[in-house]
Scaffold this motif. Structure first.
Motif, PDB file in Angstrom:
ATOM      1  N   VAL A   1      -3.445  15.962   7.834  1.00  0.00           N
ATOM      2  CA  VAL A   1      -2.351  15.033   7.574  1.00  0.00           C
ATOM      3  C   VAL A   1      -2.863  13.895   6.698  1.00  0.00           C
ATOM      4  O   VAL A   1      -4.030  13.517   6.752  1.00  0.00           O
ATOM      5  CB  VAL A   1      -1.753  14.472   8.881  1.00  0.00           C
ATOM      6  N   ARG A   2      -1.968  13.335   5.896  1.00  0.00           N
ATOM      7  CA  ARG A   2      -2.310  12.197   5.051  1.00  0.00           C
ATOM      8  C   ARG A   2      -2.156  10.914   5.858  1.00  0.00           C
ATOM      9  O   ARG A   2      -1.081  10.624   6.390  1.00  0.00           O
ATOM     10  CB  ARG A   2      -1.410  12.168   3.815  1.00  0.00           C
ATOM     11  N   LEU A   3      -3.257  10.161   5.963  1.00  0.00           N
ATOM     12  CA  LEU A   3      -3.269   9.007   6.849  1.00  0.00           C
ATOM     13  C   LEU A   3      -2.235   7.964   6.453  1.00  0.00           C
ATOM     14  O   LEU A   3      -1.480   7.473   7.309  1.00  0.00           O
ATOM     15  CB  LEU A   3      -4.668   8.379   6.874  1.00  0.00           C
ATOM     16  N   VAL A   4      -2.160   7.633   5.163  1.00  0.00           N
ATOM     17  CA  VAL A   4      -1.244   6.585   4.727  1.00  0.00           C
ATOM     18  C   VAL A   4       0.198   7.033   4.892  1.00  0.00           C
ATOM     19  O   VAL A   4       1.043   6.311   5.429  1.00  0.00           O
ATOM     20  CB  VAL A   4      -1.527   6.200   3.263  1.00  0.00           C
ATOM     21  N   ASP A   5       0.492   8.258   4.447  1.00  0.00           N
ATOM     22  CA  ASP A   5       1.872   8.741   4.467  1.00  0.00           C
ATOM     23  C   ASP A   5       2.437   8.844   5.871  1.00  0.00           C
ATOM     24  O   ASP A   5       3.638   8.658   6.086  1.00  0.00           O
ATOM     25  CB  ASP A   5       1.971  10.116   3.789  1.00  0.00           C
ATOM     26  N   GLU A   6       1.584   9.156   6.851  1.00  0.00           N
ATOM     27  CA  GLU A   6       2.080   9.401   8.197  1.00  0.00           C
ATOM     28  C   GLU A   6       1.677   8.312   9.194  1.00  0.00           C
ATOM     29  O   GLU A   6       1.806   8.485  10.394  1.00  0.00           O
ATOM     30  CB  GLU A   6       1.632  10.788   8.674  1.00  0.00           C
ATOM     31  N   GLY A   7       1.178   7.192   8.671  1.00  0.00           N
ATOM     32  CA  GLY A   7       0.898   6.046   9.529  1.00  0.00           C
ATOM     33  C   GLY A   7      -0.211   6.294  10.532  1.00  0.00           C
ATOM     34  O   GLY A   7      -0.165   5.780  11.654  1.00  0.00           O
ATOM     35  N   ILE A   8      -1.243   7.053  10.142  1.00  0.00           N
ATOM     36  CA  ILE A   8      -2.336   7.399  11.051  1.00  0.00           C
ATOM     37  C   ILE A   8      -3.462   6.376  10.948  1.00  0.00           C
ATOM     38  O   ILE A   8      -3.884   6.005   9.853  1.00  0.00           O
ATOM     39  CB  ILE A   8      -2.898   8.803  10.715  1.00  0.00           C
ATOM     40  N   ASP A   9      -3.961   5.926  12.096  1.00  0.00           N
ATOM     41  CA  ASP A   9      -5.117   5.018  12.109  1.00  0.00           C
ATOM     42  C   ASP A   9      -6.429   5.789  12.018  1.00  0.00           C
ATOM     43  O   ASP A   9      -7.313   5.419  11.244  1.00  0.00           O
ATOM     44  CB  ASP A   9      -5.112   4.172  13.391  1.00  0.00           C
ATOM     45  N   VAL A  10      -6.575   6.830  12.839  1.00  0.00           N
ATOM     46  CA  VAL A  10      -7.809   7.625  12.870  1.00  0.00           C
ATOM     47  C   VAL A  10      -7.441   9.099  12.943  1.00  0.00           C
ATOM     48  O   VAL A  10      -6.556   9.487  13.713  1.00  0.00           O
ATOM     49  CB  VAL A  10      -8.695   7.277  14.092  1.00  0.00           C
ATOM     50  N   ALA A  11      -8.135   9.911  12.141  1.00  0.00           N
ATOM     51  CA  ALA A  11      -7.931  11.363  12.186  1.00  0.00           C
ATOM     52  C   ALA A  11      -9.262  12.045  12.461  1.00  0.00           C
ATOM     53  O   ALA A  11     -10.310  11.597  11.984  1.00  0.00           O
ATOM     54  CB  ALA A  11      -7.348  11.875  10.872  1.00  0.00           C
ATOM     55  N   VAL A  12      -9.214  13.124  13.216  1.00  0.00           N
ATOM     56  CA  VAL A  12     -10.389  13.971  13.424  1.00  0.00           C
ATOM     57  C   VAL A  12     -10.317  15.101  12.408  1.00  0.00           C
ATOM     58  O   VAL A  12      -9.320  15.829  12.344  1.00  0.00           O
ATOM     59  CB  VAL A  12     -10.424  14.544  14.850  1.00  0.00           C
ATOM     60  N   ARG A  13     -11.354  15.248  11.600  1.00  0.00           N
ATOM     61  CA  ARG A  13     -11.404  16.296  10.595  1.00  0.00           C
ATOM     62  C   ARG A  13     -12.615  17.189  10.870  1.00  0.00           C
ATOM     63  O   ARG A  13     -13.738  16.690  11.032  1.00  0.00           O
ATOM     64  CB  ARG A  13     -11.524  15.694   9.188  1.00  0.00           C
ATOM     65  N   ILE A  14     -12.376  18.493  10.918  1.00  0.00           N
ATOM     66  CA  ILE A  14     -13.442  19.468  11.128  1.00  0.00           C
ATOM     67  C   ILE A  14     -13.625  20.230   9.822  1.00  0.00           C
ATOM     68  O   ILE A  14     -12.709  20.906   9.359  1.00  0.00           O
ATOM     69  CB  ILE A  14     -13.110  20.424  12.279  1.00  0.00           C
ATOM     70  N   GLY A  15     -14.803  20.101   9.229  1.00  0.00           N
ATOM     71  CA  GLY A  15     -15.065  20.742   7.942  1.00  0.00           C
ATOM     72  C   GLY A  15     -15.465  19.707   6.908  1.00  0.00           C
ATOM     73  O   GLY A  15     -15.513  18.496   7.176  1.00  0.00           O
ATOM     74  N   ASP A  16     -15.771  20.172   5.700  1.00  0.00           N
ATOM     75  CA  ASP A  16     -16.172  19.274   4.632  1.00  0.00           C
ATOM     76  C   ASP A  16     -14.997  18.399   4.213  1.00  0.00           C
ATOM     77  O   ASP A  16     -13.844  18.838   4.198  1.00  0.00           O
ATOM     78  CB  ASP A  16     -16.686  20.070   3.430  1.00  0.00           C
ATOM     79  N   LEU A  17     -15.295  17.165   3.842  1.00  0.00           N
ATOM     80  CA  LEU A  17     -14.263  16.203   3.472  1.00  0.00           C
ATOM     81  C   LEU A  17     -14.056  16.210   1.964  1.00  0.00           C
ATOM     82  O   LEU A  17     -15.013  16.254   1.205  1.00  0.00           O
ATOM     83  CB  LEU A  17     -14.649  14.800   3.935  1.00  0.00           C
ATOM     84  N   SER A  18     -12.799  16.131   1.559  1.00  0.00           N
ATOM     85  CA  SER A  18     -12.495  16.136   0.131  1.00  0.00           C
ATOM     86  C   SER A  18     -12.002  14.785  -0.361  1.00  0.00           C
ATOM     87  O   SER A  18     -12.037  14.511  -1.548  1.00  0.00           O
ATOM     88  CB  SER A  18     -11.431  17.200  -0.184  1.00  0.00           C
ATOM     89  N   ASP A  19     -11.530  13.926   0.551  1.00  0.00           N
ATOM     90  CA  ASP A  19     -10.964  12.638   0.161  1.00  0.00           C
ATOM     91  C   ASP A  19     -12.028  11.550   0.302  1.00  0.00           C
ATOM     92  O   ASP A  19     -12.287  11.059   1.392  1.00  0.00           O
ATOM     93  CB  ASP A  19      -9.745  12.312   1.023  1.00  0.00           C
ATOM     94  N   SER A  20     -12.642  11.178  -0.804  1.00  0.00           N
ATOM     95  CA  SER A  20     -13.736  10.206  -0.773  1.00  0.00           C
ATOM     96  C   SER A  20     -13.251   8.785  -0.547  1.00  0.00           C
ATOM     97  O   SER A  20     -14.062   7.872  -0.351  1.00  0.00           O
ATOM     98  CB  SER A  20     -14.523  10.268  -2.083  1.00  0.00           C
ATOM     99  N   SER A  21     -11.937   8.546  -0.589  1.00  0.00           N
ATOM    100  CA  SER A  21     -11.416   7.195  -0.399  1.00  0.00           C
ATOM    101  C   SER A  21     -11.399   6.793   1.074  1.00  0.00           C
ATOM    102  O   SER A  21     -11.178   5.623   1.394  1.00  0.00           O
ATOM    103  CB  SER A  21      -9.995   7.091  -0.966  1.00  0.00           C
TER     104      SER A  21
END
Length: 309
Positions: A132-152
């Motif tokens: 999920v996109r953090l900004v678009d969906e109002g997320i404070d913290v997300a758990v991501r499993i796997g390599d990260l693509s969003d360097s921001s």
């Protein structure tokens, strides 16, 4: 009702798609919630919500305004907390998302711990097997499993997991242990669609060998893949944390660990401007403590070793 509370009411109604539910959450009457949103719309000179007798939906203008409201409320809440200094305690709403099984096993216990420790804190936890996109969906913290693509995004690695093959002892007794990786072609395979995006399984540190799979069963949740494997329906490929309880219980064994690909990182990710949030800091610290002594790689017990592929 002041403008700040009108904004909070609008966000609550938009999130819940219901004036009644938003009013219940905010501990006001449905009439007060309706008046607050109407007052906000009047001051803006545009409709934010489209109301019918059966539904409440955002207008195009409302959808755009909602995201700006979220960001503004987060900044205001953080500003209020920062004025309290280092002694500030978590309060308000913390919004978290995580994969379904990982969230159930590891994030929900963390959330329960935080709620017990901080009575003023509320948590909205969404468990979903998609990014999920953090900004678009109002997320404070997300758990991501796997390599990260969003360097921001700011990322903190908290654990590692592995892609593993698992099968039940009953299945292996009936069909035998695959002698090597290519021998999987002779077995019934169970595919978990979320990690099997391509119709192949890769092994080894360089992704070789790679075999094209023709699964007998394709499922869209890890729990379903695990349940089918436990029931003897075939060999499944899942992430180690998903099968760790079944492996410990002896209802599944892992196969050919020597051919496993490299571990996959587990990160907590959040926007850089949320690093100072008291709520985010509390969750991150609780996660550090939780995962610090935890091994999610499920390296034992394993199936009988076969010849190396």
């Amino acid at each position: 009702m002041d403008r700040l509370e009108e904004l909070r009411t609008f966000v609550a109604v938009a999130d819940l798609a219901s004036f009644a539910e938003a009013a219940r959450q905010m501990r006001i009457s449905p009439t007060a919630a309706s008046r607050a949103v109407a007052s906000l719309e009047a001051s803006l000179g545009t409709a934010l919500l489209r109301r019918t007798t059966r539904s409440v939906r955002l207008t195009e203008e409302g959808a755009a305004y909602l995201e700006r409201c979220r960001a503004a409320l987060v900044e205001l809440d953080d500003a209020a907390l920062s004025l309290r200094g280092d002694g500030a305690t978590p309060g308000g709403t913390l919004v978290i998302t995580a994969p379904v099984t990982f969230g159930r096993l590891h994030i929900l216990p963390l959330v329960n711990h935080l709620l017990r420790a901080h009575p003023a804190l509320r948590v909205s936890l969404t468990l979903i097997d998609r990014v999920v996109r953090l900004v678009d969906e109002g997320i404070d913290v997300a758990v991501r499993i796997g390599d990260l693509s969003d360097s921001s995004l700011h990322a903190l690695k908290v654990a590692e997991v592995r892609r593993i093959l698992v099968a039940s002892p009953a299945y292996l007794a009936a069909r035998g242990m695959p002698a090597n990786i290519p021998a999987l072609h002779d077995h019934d395979l169970i595919s978990f669609a979320e990690i099997d995006r391509a119709p192949e399984w890769r092994f080894g540190p360089a992704g070789k060998p790679a075999i094209r799979i023709e699964p007998r069963l394709i499922v869209n949740t890890a729990d379903a893949a695990i349940a089918a494997a436990v029931d003897g329906m075939g060999i499944a490929r899942v992430l180690s944390y998903q099968a760790i309880d079944a492996i410990a219980a002896g209802t599944l064994v892992s196969l050919h660990d020597d051919a496993a690909p490299p571990p996959v990182p587990v990160h907590l990710v959040y926007q850089a401007n949320r690093r100072g949030s008291v709520n985010v800091r509390a969750f991150v610290e609780a996660a550090r403590d939780h995962f610090g002594g935890l091994d999610l790689t499920a390296r034992a017990p394993t199936g009988r070793p076969g010849p190396r592929s």
